[in-house]
Design a protein around this motif. Structure first.
Motif, PDB file in Angstrom:
ATOM      1  N   VAL A 170      37.899  23.433   0.290  1.00  0.00           N
ATOM      2  CA  VAL A 170      38.843  24.465   0.728  1.00  0.00           C
ATOM      3  C   VAL A 170      40.111  24.258  -0.074  1.00  0.00           C
ATOM      4  O   VAL A 170      40.786  23.240   0.056  1.00  0.00           O
ATOM      5  CB  VAL A 170      39.139  24.346   2.241  1.00  0.00           C
ATOM      6  N   GLU A 171      40.440  25.209  -0.923  1.00  0.00           N
ATOM      7  CA  GLU A 171      41.577  25.017  -1.818  1.00  0.00           C
ATOM      8  C   GLU A 171      42.917  25.145  -1.110  1.00  0.00           C
ATOM      9  O   GLU A 171      43.920  24.621  -1.582  1.00  0.00           O
ATOM     10  CB  GLU A 171      41.483  26.006  -2.982  1.00  0.00           C
ATOM     11  N   ASP A 172      42.944  25.817   0.024  1.00  0.00           N
ATOM     12  CA  ASP A 172      44.163  25.925   0.815  1.00  0.00           C
ATOM     13  C   ASP A 172      43.998  25.059   2.071  1.00  0.00           C
ATOM     14  O   ASP A 172      43.492  23.957   1.990  1.00  0.00           O
ATOM     15  CB  ASP A 172      44.437  27.388   1.164  1.00  0.00           C
ATOM     16  N   SER A 173      44.396  25.550   3.230  1.00  0.00           N
ATOM     17  CA  SER A 173      44.347  24.768   4.473  1.00  0.00           C
ATOM     18  C   SER A 173      43.106  25.100   5.276  1.00  0.00           C
ATOM     19  O   SER A 173      42.511  26.177   5.142  1.00  0.00           O
ATOM     20  CB  SER A 173      45.590  25.043   5.322  1.00  0.00           C
ATOM     21  N   LEU A 174      42.744  24.169   6.152  1.00  0.00           N
ATOM     22  CA  LEU A 174      41.669  24.388   7.118  1.00  0.00           C
ATOM     23  C   LEU A 174      42.288  24.230   8.505  1.00  0.00           C
ATOM     24  O   LEU A 174      42.745  23.149   8.869  1.00  0.00           O
ATOM     25  CB  LEU A 174      40.531  23.388   6.918  1.00  0.00           C
ATOM     26  N   SER A 175      42.309  25.314   9.269  1.00  0.00           N
ATOM     27  CA  SER A 175      42.940  25.308  10.583  1.00  0.00           C
ATOM     28  C   SER A 175      41.893  25.537  11.659  1.00  0.00           C
ATOM     29  O   SER A 175      41.168  26.544  11.629  1.00  0.00           O
ATOM     30  CB  SER A 175      44.026  26.389  10.659  1.00  0.00           C
ATOM     31  N   ALA A 176      41.811  24.599  12.609  1.00  0.00           N
ATOM     32  CA  ALA A 176      40.872  24.714  13.721  1.00  0.00           C
ATOM     33  C   ALA A 176      41.578  24.342  15.022  1.00  0.00           C
ATOM     34  O   ALA A 176      41.068  23.583  15.834  1.00  0.00           O
ATOM     35  CB  ALA A 176      39.655  23.829  13.483  1.00  0.00           C
ATOM     36  N   ARG A 177      42.750  24.879  15.206  1.00  0.00           N
ATOM     37  CA  ARG A 177      43.527  24.592  16.417  1.00  0.00           C
ATOM     38  C   ARG A 177      42.812  25.163  17.642  1.00  0.00           C
ATOM     39  O   ARG A 177      42.302  26.273  17.613  1.00  0.00           O
ATOM     40  CB  ARG A 177      44.925  25.187  16.302  1.00  0.00           C
ATOM     41  N   ARG A 178      42.796  24.354  18.707  1.00  0.00           N
ATOM     42  CA  ARG A 178      42.211  24.744  19.992  1.00  0.00           C
ATOM     43  C   ARG A 178      40.722  25.053  19.885  1.00  0.00           C
ATOM     44  O   ARG A 178      40.153  25.699  20.763  1.00  0.00           O
ATOM     45  CB  ARG A 178      42.970  25.924  20.601  1.00  0.00           C
ATOM     46  N   MET A 179      40.079  24.636  18.829  1.00  0.00           N
ATOM     47  CA  MET A 179      38.637  24.815  18.689  1.00  0.00           C
ATOM     48  C   MET A 179      37.907  23.922  19.689  1.00  0.00           C
ATOM     49  O   MET A 179      38.299  22.779  19.933  1.00  0.00           O
ATOM     50  CB  MET A 179      38.208  24.467  17.266  1.00  0.00           C
ATOM     51  N   THR A 180      36.828  24.439  20.257  1.00  0.00           N
ATOM     52  CA  THR A 180      35.990  23.661  21.175  1.00  0.00           C
ATOM     53  C   THR A 180      34.588  23.582  20.597  1.00  0.00           C
ATOM     54  O   THR A 180      33.988  24.614  20.261  1.00  0.00           O
ATOM     55  CB  THR A 180      35.946  24.314  22.561  1.00  0.00           C
ATOM     56  N   VAL A 181      34.069  22.360  20.479  1.00  0.00           N
ATOM     57  CA  VAL A 181      32.742  22.156  19.908  1.00  0.00           C
ATOM     58  C   VAL A 181      31.938  21.267  20.845  1.00  0.00           C
ATOM     59  O   VAL A 181      32.409  20.205  21.264  1.00  0.00           O
ATOM     60  CB  VAL A 181      32.818  21.505  18.510  1.00  0.00           C
ATOM     61  N   HIS A 182      30.727  21.697  21.155  1.00  0.00           N
ATOM     62  CA  HIS A 182      29.785  20.870  21.908  1.00  0.00           C
ATOM     63  C   HIS A 182      28.693  20.445  20.929  1.00  0.00           C
ATOM     64  O   HIS A 182      27.791  21.221  20.611  1.00  0.00           O
ATOM     65  CB  HIS A 182      29.195  21.647  23.085  1.00  0.00           C
TER      66      HIS A 182
END
Length: 480
Positions: A170-182
């Motif tokens: 990813v040449e810029d940013s990777l944003s996963a705020r408040r992401m929920t993963v099971h």
């Protein structure tokens, strides 16, 4: 495909595509094969910029774009897919699936010239983006991936990788705020050109790995404030020139490794306000310029061998930092004490540095044979291994006082009364106590009875004390 073969909803999408307009279908269905035809066929108009912009559609059938080159931006916002979206090896200008619901995304090797947006997506199956290359940013904010399993199903789900971002670029940013993963999140060997953000994310994979990110490389900062991780967080070998911010995070993997940060190079490791880590933490062979870790947030078991750091904050008394070193998985690790000593010296707290060194000698004493431990106890009691010089002075003053009073009350007899100098109880005691001192009193006078035994005791104690002092001073000078 002819326009006469299309439903009314599909006709609206078909006509809007050439003009790049947005179509809100309000839940009406559109076939995946129709969208594929639009994206891969020649349906552009002169002077218009074609784009697929569809909102609130139900995508039936399969949207299969394997190995396809899509020249138009794709925006499928708040859509519901009946089948897995297949973008394996595809290339597109921009891809937006925000607020959509999918049974899965198969996009290994995907190339996106702009931004990949999956904000507020709901994906029940795996999201496969391994080896993808994104020229812009990736947004997974508020996304919900995987399904919460019943406790009986946990072992079966533990091996799944619900979000596969391994080897992604990813040449810029990777944003996963408040992401929920099971399930498991994989970022193995991923490269993020700017920042990585997992603030307020929740990762659930108890009993296994929640975040698998060995050799992850981030261009600036890795923010994971208030991260909740049930399962192991594996950050082995990461490269983060800015900060790794785990402030107020909750890391839990009881009885197993909760945070693996070994072999890493990190500018700042921040654990401000973090809850006590439930599980083991390894920082072995890592290089960290600045660590912020309050003693109360320290884990029950640590691996610190080979860890190097410059500054440790907040500034705490050595007595509050030492218990962490005693939780070392492999017992006594000299390097950990040396690092803490160096940190205190850089802060100008020499007293704390000496306290750490004294604690190190005491831990080391437990690894020695019985005779060496006895000598160590003697050095500790007399001079604190050279780090408590005032203790030696206290011993000397006490013994000097005892001898002076005793011999002052019970004056020894002169060996040669005509030649003996005038008796001085203080000088006589110094003669007995200090091996290198000679005031001529010890040679001229000899005590009798109990006083004689006191004289013997002062001589022996003087030699032992002098040897211990010399050993301690030598050790201190050599460390300086």
């Amino acid at each position: 495909m002819e326009i006469g073969d299309l439903t009314a909803a599909e006709v609206r999408v078909w006509e809007a595509f050439a003009r790049g307009e947005t179509v809100d279908l309000g839940g009406d269905a559109v076939r995946g094969e129709v969208l594929r035809e639009l994206l891969l066929g020649d349906h552009r108009r002169q002077g218009e910029v074609a784009a697929l912009r569809v909102t609130a559609a139900r995508v039936t059938g399969r949207l299969d774009l394997q190995y396809a080159t899509v020249d138009s931006p794709v925006h499928l916002w708040a859509c519901v897919f009946d089948n897995v979206l297949d973008l394996y090896g595809a290339q597109t200008r921009q891809l937006s699936l925000g607020e959509s619901r999918l049974p899965g995304l198969h996009a290994i090797g995907l190339r996106v010239d702009g931004t990949l947006r999956m904000t507020r997506c709901r994906v029940t199956g795996p999201v496969r983006l391994a080896a993808a290359r994104i020229a812009g940013a990736v947004f997974l904010d508020d996304a919900r991936l995987g399904d919460a399993a019943d406790p009986a199903d946990e072992p079966a789900r533990a091996d799944e990788s619900v979000l596969q971002l391994n080897r992604i670029t990813v040449e810029d940013s990777l944003s996963a705020r408040r992401m929920t993963v099971h399930g498991k999140v994989r970022l193995d060997a991923a490269v993020v050109g700017a920042s990585l953000n997992l603030d307020d994310a929740e990762l659930h994979n108890p009993g296994d790995t929640a975040l698998q990110a060995p050799t992850l490389s981030v261009g600036s900062d890795f923010n994971a404030m208030r991260l909740t991780a049930h399962g192991r967080v594996n950050l082995r070998g990461v490269r983060i020139p800015g900060h790794l911010n785990l402030g107020r995070a909750r890391l839990s993997n009881p009885g197993h490794m909760a945070l693996r940060l070994s072999g890493a190079v990190v500018g700042e490791l921040l654990l401000r306000g973090a809850e006590p880590i439930r599980g083991e933490v390894t920082l072995r062979r890592s290089q960290i310029d600045f660590i912020y870790l309050a003693p109360e947030a320290a884990p029950p078991t640590v691996w610190l061998e080979g860890l190097t750091y410059t500054t440790l904050a907040p500034h705490e008394p050595a007595e509050r930092r030492l218990p962490l070193l005693e939780r070392e998985k492999h017992g006594y690790v000299p390097h950990a004490y040396e690092q803490l000593t160096a940190a205190y010296r850089r802060m100008g707290d020499d007293a704390a540095a000496r306290t750490v060194q004294l604690a190190k000698q005491r831990r080391h004493r437990g690894t020695l044979p019985a005779y060496a431990r006895a000598w160590g106890h003697l050095q500790d009691a007399t001079v604190g291994y050279g780090f408590r010089p005032v203790r030696a002075a206290a011993w000397l003053v006490s013994l000097l006082l005892i001898g002076s009073v005793t011999f002052g009350l019970h004056e020894p007899r002169a060996l040669k009364p005509d030649e003996a100098p005038a008796f001085n109880a203080l000088a006589y005691t110094l003669d007995l106590l200090l091996p290198i001192i000679d005031f001529g009193q010890e040679k001229a006078y000899t005590p009798d009875g109990a006083a004689q035994w006191l004289a013997y005791g002062l001589i022996v104690t003087g030699w032992v004390l002098a040897t211990a002092i010399a050993a301690g001073v030598t050790r201190t000078i050599s460390r300086q």
